[in-house]
Design a protein around this motif. Structure first.
Motif, mmCIF file in Angstrom:
data_model
loop_
_atom_site.group_PDB
_atom_site.id
_atom_site.type_symbol
_atom_site.label_atom_id
_atom_site.label_comp_id
_atom_site.label_asym_id
_atom_site.label_seq_id
_atom_site.Cartn_x
_atom_site.Cartn_y
_atom_site.Cartn_z
ATOM 1 N N ALA A 40 0.894 -1.293 -0.029
ATOM 2 C CA ALA A 40 0.006 0.219 -0.188
ATOM 3 C C ALA A 40 0.918 1.326 -0.082
ATOM 4 N N VAL A 41 0.231 2.275 -0.580
ATOM 5 C CA VAL A 41 0.843 3.543 -0.564
ATOM 6 C C VAL A 41 0.122 4.440 -0.003
ATOM 7 N N LEU A 42 0.160 5.181 1.029
ATOM 8 C CA LEU A 42 -0.690 6.109 1.791
ATOM 9 C C LEU A 42 -0.022 7.547 1.807
ATOM 10 N N SER A 43 -1.079 8.510 1.297
ATOM 11 C CA SER A 43 -0.629 9.921 1.149
ATOM 12 C C SER A 43 -1.608 10.839 1.959
ATOM 13 N N LEU A 62 -4.070 4.968 -0.696
ATOM 14 C CA LEU A 62 -5.098 5.464 0.263
ATOM 15 C C LEU A 62 -4.716 7.066 0.585
ATOM 16 N N LEU A 63 -5.827 7.821 0.549
ATOM 17 C CA LEU A 63 -5.696 8.995 1.059
ATOM 18 C C LEU A 63 -6.244 9.374 2.617
ATOM 19 N N PHE A 64 -5.465 9.948 3.228
ATOM 20 C CA PHE A 64 -6.022 10.305 4.499
ATOM 21 C C PHE A 64 -5.668 11.781 4.980
ATOM 22 N N ASP A 65 -6.470 12.347 6.053
ATOM 23 C CA ASP A 65 -6.187 13.527 6.370
ATOM 24 C C ASP A 65 -5.711 13.729 7.898
ATOM 25 N N LYS A 66 -5.467 14.979 8.499
ATOM 26 C CA LYS A 66 -4.943 14.932 9.798
ATOM 27 C C LYS A 66 -5.419 14.158 10.956
ATOM 28 N N GLU A 67 -7.040 14.204 10.625
ATOM 29 C CA GLU A 67 -7.866 13.703 11.629
ATOM 30 C C GLU A 67 -7.652 12.209 11.725
ATOM 31 N N ALA A 68 -7.637 11.607 10.431
ATOM 32 C CA ALA A 68 -7.354 10.226 10.500
ATOM 33 C C ALA A 68 -5.987 9.850 10.971
ATOM 34 N N LEU A 69 -4.919 10.477 10.701
ATOM 35 C CA LEU A 69 -3.654 10.142 11.127
ATOM 36 C C LEU A 69 -3.466 10.477 12.696
ATOM 37 N N TYR A 71 -5.866 11.772 15.196
ATOM 38 C CA TYR A 71 -6.856 11.951 16.171
ATOM 39 C C TYR A 71 -7.884 10.457 16.151
ATOM 40 N N SER A 72 -8.153 10.000 15.114
ATOM 41 C CA SER A 72 -9.304 8.995 15.292
ATOM 42 C C SER A 72 -8.645 7.704 15.124
ATOM 43 N N HIS A 73 -7.388 7.253 15.063
ATOM 44 C CA HIS A 73 -6.664 5.971 15.060
ATOM 45 C C HIS A 73 -6.995 5.478 13.491
ATOM 46 N N GLU A 74 -7.633 6.128 12.739
ATOM 47 C CA GLU A 74 -8.040 5.453 11.421
ATOM 48 C C GLU A 74 -6.811 4.893 10.727
ATOM 49 N N VAL A 75 -5.830 5.643 10.661
ATOM 50 C CA VAL A 75 -4.462 5.170 9.958
ATOM 51 C C VAL A 75 -3.777 4.232 10.759
ATOM 52 N N LEU A 76 -3.764 4.215 12.062
ATOM 53 C CA LEU A 76 -3.280 3.401 12.765
ATOM 54 C C LEU A 76 -3.980 1.933 12.601
ATOM 55 N N ASN A 77 -5.484 1.924 12.444
ATOM 56 C CA ASN A 77 -5.951 0.896 12.293
ATOM 57 C C ASN A 77 -5.818 -0.050 10.972
ATOM 58 N N VAL A 78 -5.807 0.769 9.918
ATOM 59 C CA VAL A 78 -5.278 0.223 8.658
ATOM 60 C C VAL A 78 -4.246 -0.335 8.705
ATOM 61 N N LEU A 79 -3.216 0.264 9.352
ATOM 62 C CA LEU A 79 -2.063 -0.382 9.617
ATOM 63 C C LEU A 79 -1.775 -1.596 10.342
#
Length: 198
Positions: A40-43, A62-69, A71-79
């Motif tokens: 995966a490539v995340l940006s 996958l595209l993400f924003d500051k919130e996802a990285l 505050y919301s653990h969204e990026v952490l959960n993807v990883l």
């Protein structure tokens, strides 16, 4: 790919904010490997060339924003779902949050276009680095591949390689020299790190 191969394949996730030339180079380097794969490539930037290059090379983008990285653990959960063996920052400009660094200790690396500890830290990226190096009339520059910690460019150095600076070099010509070092050495160092991980 059989289940057995999947289990033994080492997985890389790349974070990139820009054009994605390093990301593309790494994907292509491992494309024919049955032992290492970029999954995966995340940006953090919708316009990032890295996302388009990943799509074109059939890698999940996958595209993400500051919130996802942050505050919301969204990026952490993807990883966590992917469980990568290595997270590679290739021109990623945001600070990596502590929760990801704690979840993946010694599994997050970055490349910096200078010889750290010189010319590192917040705001020192891309052409800004090369301009500063030329302005100070340095005789050499290079690349540093290092582990990521909670501060910009301060993690333990894994690898450095140098290039001479000639009198007529400009920030642009220096950038080209540095790119050549990145394209040659970054995939090789990634491979070496993953082969050392049992």
């Amino acid at each position: 790919m059989s289940d057995e191969t999947k289990k033994t394949t080492k997985k890389i996730v790349i974070f990139a904010s820009g054009s994605g030339t390093n990301a593309e180079n790494i994907i292509k380097y491992f494309q024919n490997s049955d032992k290492i794969e970029v999954v995966a490539v995340l940006s953090n930037r919708r316009s990032a060339g890295a996302l388009k290059k990943a799509h074109r090379l059939n890698v999940k983008a996958l595209l993400f924003d500051k919130e996802a990285l942050y505050y919301s653990h969204e990026v952490l959960n993807v990883l966590k779902d992917i469980d990568p063996d290595l997270i590679v920052l290739a021109g990623f400009l945001w600070l990596m949050p502590t929760n990801i660094l704690e979840e993946f200790p010694n599994r997050v690396i970055n490349i910096h276009p200078a010889l750290l500890p010189k010319y590192g830290g917040k705001g020192m990226y891309g052409s800004r680095v090369h301009e500063a190096v030329i302005e100070k009339q340095e005789k050499e520059s290079g690349i540093t591949i290092h582990y990521v910690n909670p501060k910009y460019d301060e993690g333990q150095v894994i690898f450095q390689n140098t290039v001479s600076i000639e009198e007529n070099d400009t920030p642009e010509s220096l950038a080209e020299k540095i790119h050549e070092l990145e394209y040659k050495h970054f995939p090789e160092v990634i491979q070496q790190l993953l082969e050392e991980k049992k």
